[in-house]
Design a protein around this motif. Structure first.
Motif, PDB file in Angstrom:
ATOM      1  N   ASP A 104      -6.781   0.961  -0.493  1.00 30.22           N
ATOM      2  CA  ASP A 104      -5.624   1.825  -0.722  1.00 30.22           C
ATOM      3  C   ASP A 104      -4.324   1.128  -0.332  1.00 30.22           C
ATOM      4  OD1 ASP A 104      -6.573   1.979   1.928  1.00 30.22           O
ATOM      5  OD2 ASP A 104      -5.685   3.964   2.240  1.00 30.22           O
ATOM      6  N   THR A 112      -1.233  -0.016  -2.769  1.00 27.29           N
ATOM      7  CA  THR A 112       0.133   0.376  -2.419  1.00 27.29           C
ATOM      8  C   THR A 112       1.063  -0.829  -2.446  1.00 27.29           C
ATOM      9  OG1 THR A 112      -0.649   2.213  -1.077  1.00 27.29           O
ATOM     10  CG2 THR A 112       1.577   1.427  -0.620  1.00 27.29           C
ATOM     11  N   TYR A 113       0.654  -1.928  -1.815  1.00 32.09           N
ATOM     12  CA  TYR A 113       1.487  -3.136  -1.804  1.00 32.09           C
ATOM     13  C   TYR A 113       1.660  -3.696  -3.214  1.00 32.09           C
ATOM     14  CZ  TYR A 113       1.081  -3.109   3.280  1.00 32.09           C
ATOM     15  OH  TYR A 113       1.139  -2.759   4.595  1.00 32.09           O
ATOM     16  N   GLU A 160       4.236  -1.646  -5.083  1.00 32.13           N
ATOM     17  CA  GLU A 160       5.594  -1.928  -4.610  1.00 32.13           C
ATOM     18  C   GLU A 160       6.177  -3.192  -5.246  1.00 32.13           C
ATOM     19  OE1 GLU A 160       5.147  -2.075  -0.360  1.00 32.13           O
ATOM     20  OE2 GLU A 160       5.070   0.107  -0.178  1.00 32.13           O
TER      21      GLU A 160
END
Length: 127
Positions: A95, A99-100, A103
């Motif tokens: 997860d 997320t990274y 981004e």
């Protein structure tokens, strides 16, 4: 250009094979002739590298007279997706990795990702 998951020569060979298009086969001689026009390389080096790619499962082959005809077992895109899966599985907490990743992508890539997520997948169709 180096393709992740391959050494430099393996990447050069796979790029040439993928660029030939789906359903097309090739020989060591054909790949050697292309590479030799750009760099100093031995036929046996190309032959052993293609044999290694076959042993690793990236190329399939069949006998054609004294030579083999080779073709990729995965498309370039399938290979890339496999690398993405491997990175997700080996990158710690999936997860957080996602997320990274999110981004780092731009608006166009984000739009393509959203569109891809809306399309039905083969897995969903089997349910």
């Amino acid at each position: 250009m180096r393709t992740r998951g391959f050494g430099e020569l393996e990447a050069a060979i796979m790029d040439r094979i993928w660029n030939r298009g789906s359903g097309t086969t090739t020989t060591v001689r054909e790949i050697f002739d292309e590479l030799a026009a750009e760099r100093d390389i031995a036929y046996t080096t190309v032959m052993s590298t293609m044999d290694n790619l076959h042993s690793k499962g990236y190329l399939a082959r069949e006998r054609d007279g004294k030579a083999y005809r080779y073709w990729p077992t995965l498309t370039r895109e399938q290979h890339s997706a496999s690398l993405m899966r491997e990175a997700l599985d080996s990158g710690g907490q999936p997860d957080l990795v996602l997320t990274y990743f999110l981004e780092q992508i731009g608006p166009e890539e984000s739009a393509r990702l959203r569109a891809a997520l809306r399309r039905p997948t083969k897995r969903a169709a089997k349910r």
